[in-house]
Design a protein around this motif. Structure first.
Motif, PDB file in Angstrom:
ATOM      1  N   UNK A   1       0.863  -1.180   0.000  1.00  0.00           N
ATOM      2  CA  UNK A   1       0.000   0.000   0.000  1.00  0.00           C
ATOM      3  C   UNK A   1       0.901   1.231   0.000  1.00  0.00           C
ATOM      4  N   UNK A   2       0.387   2.325  -0.545  1.00  0.00           N
ATOM      5  CA  UNK A   2       1.208   3.532  -0.662  1.00  0.00           C
ATOM      6  C   UNK A   2       0.333   4.748  -0.930  1.00  0.00           C
TER       7      UNK A   2
ATOM      8  N   UNK B   1      -6.177  17.085  -9.364  1.00  0.00           N
ATOM      9  CA  UNK B   1      -7.579  16.800  -9.116  1.00  0.00           C
ATOM     10  C   UNK B   1      -7.814  15.469  -8.437  1.00  0.00           C
ATOM     11  N   UNK B   2      -6.770  14.634  -8.394  1.00  0.00           N
ATOM     12  CA  UNK B   2      -6.910  13.370  -7.669  1.00  0.00           C
ATOM     13  C   UNK B   2      -5.776  13.238  -6.651  1.00  0.00           C
ATOM     14  N   UNK B   3      -4.601  12.831  -7.107  1.00  0.00           N
ATOM     15  CA  UNK B   3      -3.501  12.690  -6.159  1.00  0.00           C
ATOM     16  C   UNK B   3      -2.897  14.052  -5.803  1.00  0.00           C
ATOM     17  N   UNK B   4      -2.978  14.996  -6.719  1.00  0.00           N
ATOM     18  CA  UNK B   4      -2.561  16.375  -6.428  1.00  0.00           C
ATOM     19  C   UNK B   4      -3.833  17.171  -6.184  1.00  0.00           C
TER      20      UNK B   4
ATOM     21  N   UNK C   1      -4.809  10.090  -0.280  1.00  0.00           N
ATOM     22  CA  UNK C   1      -5.386   8.821  -0.728  1.00  0.00           C
ATOM     23  C   UNK C   1      -4.315   7.736  -0.765  1.00  0.00           C
ATOM     24  N   UNK C   2      -4.477   6.749   0.101  1.00  0.00           N
ATOM     25  CA  UNK C   2      -3.597   5.589   0.048  1.00  0.00           C
ATOM     26  C   UNK C   2      -4.237   4.539  -0.847  1.00  0.00           C
TER      27      UNK C   2
ATOM     28  N   UNK D   1       2.755   8.630  -5.275  1.00  0.00           N
ATOM     29  CA  UNK D   1       3.951   7.954  -5.770  1.00  0.00           C
ATOM     30  C   UNK D   1       3.709   7.377  -7.162  1.00  0.00           C
ATOM     31  N   UNK D   2       2.487   6.929  -7.411  1.00  0.00           N
ATOM     32  CA  UNK D   2       2.176   6.230  -8.656  1.00  0.00           C
ATOM     33  C   UNK D   2       1.519   7.111  -9.705  1.00  0.00           C
ATOM     34  N   UNK D   3       0.914   8.217  -9.273  1.00  0.00           N
ATOM     35  CA  UNK D   3       0.087   8.985 -10.197  1.00  0.00           C
ATOM     36  C   UNK D   3       0.143  10.466  -9.845  1.00  0.00           C
TER      37      UNK D   3
END
Length: 274
Positions: free
Chosen positions: A18-19, A29-32, A43-44, A23-25
């Motif tokens: 899990x992360x 609007x989502x991870x940023x 969001x993990x 890190x992945x995206x």
């Protein structure tokens, strides 16, 4: 093992890390997060890890080796165990368990091909230290992985690979009939993807971390926080897309938590691709 003239692909689901999704995206609007979401928790995400067994009349390949059982201890010097805990894995999902479940011994594997030498892909390479299997990676990956000072650099951890004998490939390589290794750098200097041409299923492309997930692939292509060379990353994604369009391939991403459940895997109803 594979019958004469047949190629068989088995995807071994090896549980999940899990992360933090960032890190992945790197996706606004989502991870940023925009200001409207600034008070929400980060969001993990589930980060599945898999390996691929390719059985051919010309030899058996294990593509990647997933994470080690002793991940927390081994990763301790790097701090990665706090950012990518391998904490959604059962006894049945570790690589050695998966191989036993399909009746494949270490001595039956001819080649262990590493897409790259990050801790979650070559974590079990030492299982093959005393076997007859040849350990293979890209020449550029080997140069990078052995070329820095100290125990680790980012997700390269010398404990995983420095005591092993490595053979290398250079450029796109038809490694065995029906199995082509594609140079897809960017994530690391020597990241490779694997193209397998199957008589029934058609072409499958295993991207490893050249493309983390379907949301990374797009279009538009969305990068990640862990990218060594952003220009190479974008070029490699388009290279994969070009091969996939030409061959009408099924593209299997490196760490896609939705896709892994849609595939036939050892652990998800069994079955294999031919």
């Amino acid at each position: 093992m594979a019958a004469s003239g047949e190629i068989k692909v088995s995807i071994l689901d090896c549980g999940m890390m899990t992360a933090d999704l960032t890190w992945l995206l790197l996706k606004p609007g989502r991870s940023i997060r925009p200001r409207q979401m600034r008070d929400q928790p980060t969001e993990w995400a589930d980060v599945p890890t898999h390996t691929v067994l390719v059985e051919t009349p010309d030899g058996t390949i294990l593509w990647d080796t997933s994470c080690p059982r002793d991940w927390e201890e081994r990763w301790g010097p790097t701090g990665l165990q706090d950012f990518f805990p391998y904490d959604k894995v059962s006894e049945d999902e570790y690589l050695d368990s998966r191989l036993r479940q399909i009746g494949v011994g270490v001595d039956q594997i001819d080649y262990v091909v590493l897409s790259h030498l990050h801790f979650d892909h070559c974590g079990n390479a030492d299982m093959f230290k005393d076997s007859s299997a040849k350990l293979v990676c890209s020449d550029k990956e080997k140069d990078w992985a052995f070329g820095f000072d100290g125990l680790f650099n980012g997700a390269h951890l010398k404990t995983d690979y420095e005591g092993l004998n490595w053979e290398t490939v250079s450029g796109d390589t038809e490694f065995l009939p029906g199995v082509t290794l594609l140079q897809t750098p960017g994530h690391t200097p020597g990241t490779m993807s694997m193209q397998v041409d199957l008589p029934d299923t058609g072409t499958m492309i295993f991207t490893s971390d050249a493309v983390y997930m379907g949301e990374s692939y797009g279009p538009p292509t969305t990068p990640a926080a862990i990218v060594n060379d952003m220009g190479q990353f974008y070029s490699s994604v388009e290279k994969i897309r070009g091969v996939a369009e030409k061959t009408n391939a099924t593209v299997v991403f490196g760490h896609d938590s939705e896709q892994i459940h849609q595939l036939k895997t050892v652990g998800n109803g069994g079955g294999h691709y031919t």
